[in-house]
Write a protein that holds these residues in place. Structure first.
Motif, short mmCIF file in Angstrom:
data_model
loop_
_atom_site.label_atom_id
_atom_site.label_comp_id
_atom_site.label_asym_id
_atom_site.label_seq_id
_atom_site.Cartn_x
_atom_site.Cartn_y
_atom_site.Cartn_z
N GLU A 112 -82.01 38.60 -11.68
CA GLU A 112 -81.43 37.27 -11.53
C GLU A 112 -82.28 36.20 -12.20
O GLU A 112 -81.77 35.20 -12.68
N GLU A 159 -75.87 33.94 -9.68
CA GLU A 159 -75.79 35.26 -9.08
C GLU A 159 -75.40 36.28 -10.14
O GLU A 159 -74.51 36.02 -10.95
N ARG A 160 -76.05 37.42 -10.11
CA ARG A 160 -75.66 38.49 -11.02
C ARG A 160 -74.36 39.14 -10.59
O ARG A 160 -73.61 39.66 -11.42
N GLY A 161 -74.06 39.15 -9.30
CA GLY A 161 -72.87 39.82 -8.83
C GLY A 161 -73.13 41.31 -8.70
O GLY A 161 -74.23 41.82 -8.90
N ALA A 174 -67.77 39.21 -7.35
CA ALA A 174 -69.21 38.93 -7.35
C ALA A 174 -69.68 38.66 -5.94
O ALA A 174 -69.03 37.98 -5.16
N LEU A 176 -71.83 36.65 -3.91
CA LEU A 176 -72.54 35.38 -4.08
C LEU A 176 -73.04 34.88 -2.75
O LEU A 176 -72.35 34.97 -1.74
N SER A 198 -71.74 33.21 -12.26
CA SER A 198 -71.88 34.65 -12.11
C SER A 198 -71.20 35.37 -13.26
O SER A 198 -70.13 34.94 -13.72
N TYR A 202 -64.71 36.24 -8.80
CA TYR A 202 -64.78 35.67 -7.47
C TYR A 202 -63.60 36.13 -6.62
O TYR A 202 -62.46 36.18 -7.11
N ASP A 219 -66.88 31.86 -13.65
CA ASP A 219 -66.78 33.31 -13.54
C ASP A 219 -67.04 33.96 -14.90
O ASP A 219 -67.50 33.31 -15.84
#
Length: 248
Positions: A112, A159-161, A174, A176, A198, A202, A219
């Motif tokens: 991250e 966030e990497r997800g 993801a 989050l 991310s 989502y 996204d």
């Protein structure tokens, strides 16, 4: 006289040998300056750039009068200014291209922290200033903050997800963390801009949460366009109260 000014030999042979030895040592260390034939082309170029316009202005003054020299000086100043603006734009374009990424590069981010560094470079490319990471919780969660030249503040959660690779390699929703109190919208004339970024997708609950709290979601699809060179303010239709500055 020898008592007043004693003659001394160089440490190694003659003074010429000593200077040659010192020069060789500087060359081996890479500290010796350029030779005269290396700087001569640049010197001649500067001489031509300065001498030719001055000679042209002098010729105009002698043949046509002071008014012709004045017009020539104005035209020369305009040309120099245009060349300077063209060079600054070229440098800005090169910096802009250097701050562009592909999804493969983003997916290859080791953790991250690397992804947050990429997002920070994209923000600075688009004109955001003083972009830096701040720790927002005791558990080590770091968000990016910055500001727009007009005064708008920025808060970004990255966030990497999680990978939900299916038969076609599609990515799942993801995972989050909540933006938390640091990203609650402030109802003022210059309310801060809050983002969650991310490389994944989502879930519907996250989209509804963002709509209620006024948080913008970036996204995978938007991140691809943003990383490729599009401006974040255009992608998210942000009102930044003024024209966007040139990319830094």
């Amino acid at each position: 006289m020898s008592d007043v000014w004693p003659l001394r030999r160089s440490p190694e042979g003659t003074r010429r040998d000593f200077r040659r030895d010192q020069e060789l040592r500087l060359r081996l260390r890479g500290e010796y300056g350029p030779e005269w034939w290396e700087v001569l082309p640049a010197f001649l170029l500067v001489l031509v750039v300065v001498a030719v316009p001055l000679a042209a202005l002098g010729w105009l003054w002698a043949r046509l009068g002071w008014w012709a020299a004045l017009l020539g000086a104005v035209a020369l100043g305009y040309a120099v200014r245009a060349a300077g603006r063209h060079r600054r734009r070229a440098v800005a374009r090169r910096r802009h291209r250097a701050a562009c990424f592909t999804l493969d590069q983003i997916d290859a981010a080791a953790d991250e922290r690397v992804l947050r560094s990429i997002v920070g470079r994209l923000l600075r490319r688009d004109g955001w200033r003083d972009v830096r990471g701040v720790r927002v919780t005791d558990t080590g969660v770091v968000h990016l903050v910055g500001h727009w030249p007009g005064g708008r503040r920025l808060g970004v959660a990255v966030e990497r997800g999680v990978d939900g690779a299916g038969p076609e390699g599609s990515r799942g929703a993801a995972a989050l963390r909540s933006v938390g109190s640091a990203t609650k919208p402030v109802r003022t004339e210059l309310s801060p801009v809050y983002l969650v970024v991310s490389p994944g997708h989502y879930a519907r609950s996250r989209v509804l949460w963002a709509a209620r709290t006024g948080v913008h979601l970036v996204d995978r699809a938007l991140l691809e366009r943003w990383a490729a060179g599009e401006n974040l303010a255009v992608l998210l239709d942000l009102d930044l109260d003024g024209a966007r500055p040139e990319p830094a």
